[in-house]
Design a protein around this motif. Structure first.
Motif, PDB file in Angstrom:
ATOM      1  N   SER A   5       0.842  -1.196   0.000  1.00  0.00           N
ATOM      2  CA  SER A   5       0.000   0.000   0.000  1.00  0.00           C
ATOM      3  C   SER A   5       0.877   1.246   0.000  1.00  0.00           C
ATOM      4  O   SER A   5       1.567   1.532   0.982  1.00  0.00           O
ATOM      5  CB  SER A   5      -0.916   0.009   1.224  1.00  0.00           C
ATOM      6  N   LEU A   6       0.845   1.959  -1.103  1.00  0.00           N
ATOM      7  CA  LEU A   6       1.672   3.149  -1.299  1.00  0.00           C
ATOM      8  C   LEU A   6       0.741   4.348  -1.365  1.00  0.00           C
ATOM      9  O   LEU A   6      -0.046   4.492  -2.302  1.00  0.00           O
ATOM     10  CB  LEU A   6       2.477   3.015  -2.594  1.00  0.00           C
ATOM     11  N   VAL A   7       0.784   5.204  -0.359  1.00  0.00           N
ATOM     12  CA  VAL A   7      -0.174   6.305  -0.300  1.00  0.00           C
ATOM     13  C   VAL A   7       0.185   7.402  -1.295  1.00  0.00           C
ATOM     14  O   VAL A   7       1.328   7.841  -1.376  1.00  0.00           O
ATOM     15  CB  VAL A   7      -0.281   6.881   1.122  1.00  0.00           C
ATOM     16  N   ALA A   8      -0.809   7.821  -2.073  1.00  0.00           N
ATOM     17  CA  ALA A   8      -0.669   9.004  -2.933  1.00  0.00           C
ATOM     18  C   ALA A   8      -0.955  10.222  -2.051  1.00  0.00           C
ATOM     19  O   ALA A   8      -2.078  10.703  -1.957  1.00  0.00           O
ATOM     20  CB  ALA A   8      -1.642   8.930  -4.100  1.00  0.00           C
ATOM     21  N   LEU A   9       0.076  10.680  -1.377  1.00  0.00           N
ATOM     22  CA  LEU A   9      -0.065  11.647  -0.286  1.00  0.00           C
ATOM     23  C   LEU A   9      -0.581  13.000  -0.774  1.00  0.00           C
ATOM     24  O   LEU A   9      -0.082  13.543  -1.758  1.00  0.00           O
ATOM     25  CB  LEU A   9       1.290  11.837   0.394  1.00  0.00           C
ATOM     26  N   VAL A  10      -1.570  13.535  -0.056  1.00  0.00           N
ATOM     27  CA  VAL A  10      -2.007  14.904  -0.337  1.00  0.00           C
ATOM     28  C   VAL A  10      -0.940  15.877   0.142  1.00  0.00           C
ATOM     29  O   VAL A  10      -0.091  15.535   0.968  1.00  0.00           O
ATOM     30  CB  VAL A  10      -3.353  15.235   0.347  1.00  0.00           C
ATOM     31  N   THR A  11      -0.983  17.101  -0.356  1.00  0.00           N
ATOM     32  CA  THR A  11      -0.095  18.162   0.110  1.00  0.00           C
ATOM     33  C   THR A  11      -0.900  19.106   0.986  1.00  0.00           C
ATOM     34  O   THR A  11      -1.755  19.848   0.482  1.00  0.00           O
ATOM     35  CB  THR A  11       0.517  18.932  -1.066  1.00  0.00           C
ATOM     36  N   PRO A  12      -0.689  19.101   2.303  1.00  0.00           N
ATOM     37  CA  PRO A  12      -1.469  19.978   3.186  1.00  0.00           C
ATOM     38  C   PRO A  12      -1.171  21.445   2.910  1.00  0.00           C
ATOM     39  O   PRO A  12      -0.021  21.840   2.670  1.00  0.00           O
ATOM     40  CB  PRO A  12      -0.999  19.590   4.586  1.00  0.00           C
ATOM     41  N   MET A  13      -2.222  22.251   2.941  1.00  0.00           N
ATOM     42  CA  MET A  13      -2.101  23.690   2.713  1.00  0.00           C
ATOM     43  C   MET A  13      -2.927  24.451   3.738  1.00  0.00           C
ATOM     44  O   MET A  13      -3.946  23.946   4.236  1.00  0.00           O
ATOM     45  CB  MET A  13      -2.574  24.043   1.303  1.00  0.00           C
ATOM     46  N   LEU A  14      -2.491  25.648   4.017  1.00  0.00           N
ATOM     47  CA  LEU A  14      -3.236  26.551   4.879  1.00  0.00           C
ATOM     48  C   LEU A  14      -4.418  27.139   4.106  1.00  0.00           C
ATOM     49  O   LEU A  14      -4.479  27.040   2.875  1.00  0.00           O
ATOM     50  CB  LEU A  14      -2.312  27.653   5.379  1.00  0.00           C
TER      51      LEU A  14
END
Length: 292
Positions: A5-14
Motif C-alpha cells: 500500500s503506497l499512499v498518494a499523499l495529499v499536500t497539506p495547505m493553509l
C-alpha cells in the motif's frame, strides 16, 4: 521492488493556499505509524500541477529527510514536457527519492511512439528507479500495454501504476511484463482483484484516510487470501467511491479535514468540496469507522 500500500499523499495547505509544513510532517508520521508501505510525495494527488517547481522540490526534500529510509519515498516527477520531466526526475534523484512516478503527458495527447520516446528519454537520462503511470481518465491519453511492454526492457523502469480499472487489461499487462516490472493498481476499488491476479500493490488515494486498512488489504491480497481481501475491500468500498464525488484530491482533502489531520487549503483551479457532497464523504468515513 516497491510493493504493498503506497499512499498518494495529499499536500497539506493553509486556508490561504500556502504549504502547511507542520501538517505535512504529521501526515508522514501518521502513515509510518499506521503501516503504509511507501509514500508517494507530490504526485498528482499531491497537487503537483499547482505547486511551483521550487515548492515541489522542497516538499520532496522534507519528506525524504523525515522518512529517513523507514519506507520507500516515491517522487512524483512527471510532466507533459519531456525535458521538464527529466529535470524533475533528476532533482528527485539528487534529493534522495527511492523512485520516481511519471504520469503520461497530459493534454498534448502524444502517439504511442511519442509515449515510448518520452519515457525512454527519461529512463536514459536519469539513473533512478522509475514507475510509469497510466491514468487515461485524467490525462486524455492512454498508454497501451504493448507500449508498456517495450518500455519494460529498461532496467530502471521497475513498475507501472495502472489506473484504468480494467482488470482484463491489467491481467494482460501482468502476463506481458510481470517478469520484468511490478504492476501496481492506481484504482482503489479494483486494487485487491488486480493484486490477486498477480499485481504487487496499490498507489492509493483511500490510504490517505485508511492507511492501516489499505496496508492490510494489500497484504491479504498478496498472500492470496481472496475471501478476506474481498471482505475488507467491500467494507472500504464507500471510501473508494465517495472520495471521487468531485475531482481528486478535492474529496480526500475534505475527508482529512474532517479527521482533523489537515486544514482546508487547496489551490485554484481546484476548489473546496461542494457542500452538497459533505454528507456523502462524512457518511463514507463513518461507515468505515474512521469518524463517529
Amino acid at each position: 521492488m516497491i510493493s504493498g500500500s503506497l499512499v498518494a499523499l495529499v499536500t497539506p495547505m493553509l486556508p490561504n493556499g500556502e504549504l502547511d509544513w507542520q501538517r505535512l510532517h504529521n501526515l508522514v508520521e501518521f502513515h509510518i505509524e499506521k503501516g503504509t508501505d511507501g509514500i508517494v510525495a507530490v504526485g498528482t494527488t499531491g497537487e503537483s500541477a499547482t505547486v511551483t517547481v521550487e515548492e515541489h522540490c522542497q516538499i520532496l526534500k522534507r519528506v525524504v529527510e523525515q522518512v529517513d529510509g523507514r519506507v520507500p519515498v516515491i517522487a512524483g516527477s512527471g510532466g507533459n514536457a519531456t525535458q521538464e520531466a527529466v529535470h524533475l526526475t533528476a532533482e528527485a534523484k539528487a534529493i534522495g527519492a527511492d523512485a520516481c512516478l511519471l504520469v503520461t503527458p497530459y493534454y498534448n495527447k502524444p502517439t504511442q511512439e511519442g509515449l515510448y520516446r518520452h519515457f525512454a528519454t527519461i529512463a536514459e537520462a536519469v539513473a533512478v528507479p522509475q514507475i510509469l503511470y497510466n491514468v487515461p481518465g485524467r490525462t486524455s491519453v492512454d498508454m497501451l500495454n504493448e507500449t508498456v511492454n517495450r518500455l519494460a526492457g529498461y532496467e530502471n523502469i521497475i513498475a507501472i501504476k495502472d489506473a484504468t480499472g480494467d482488470l482484463a487489461r491489467g491481467k494482460e499487462l501482468i502476463d506481458l511484463c510481470a517478469d520484468r516490472i511490478n504492476v501496481l493498481s492506481g484504482d482503489d476499488a479494483t486494487a485487491a482483484e488486480l493484486i490477486l491476479l498477480g499485481g504487487k500493490g496499490d498507489i492509493s488515494v483511500t490510504a490517505n484516510v485508511a492507511p492501516a486498512e489499505m496496508h492490510e488489504l494489500c497484504a491479504l491480497a498478496q498472500e492470496g487470501k481472496a475471501e478476506e481481501a474481498r471482505a475488507l475491500n467491500q467494507k472500504l468500498m464507500p471510501l473508494h467511491q465517495k472520495l471521487f464525488v468531485e475531482s481528486n484530491p478535492i474529496p480526500v482533502k475534505y475527508a482529512l479535514q474532517e479527521m482533523g489531520l489537515i486544514d482546508c487549503g487547496i489551490r485554484l483551479p481546484l476548489t473546496p468540496l461542494a457542500s452538497s457532497y459533505h454528507e456523502d464523504v462524512k457518511g463514507a468515513l463513518s461507515s468505515c469507522g474512521i469518524i463517529s
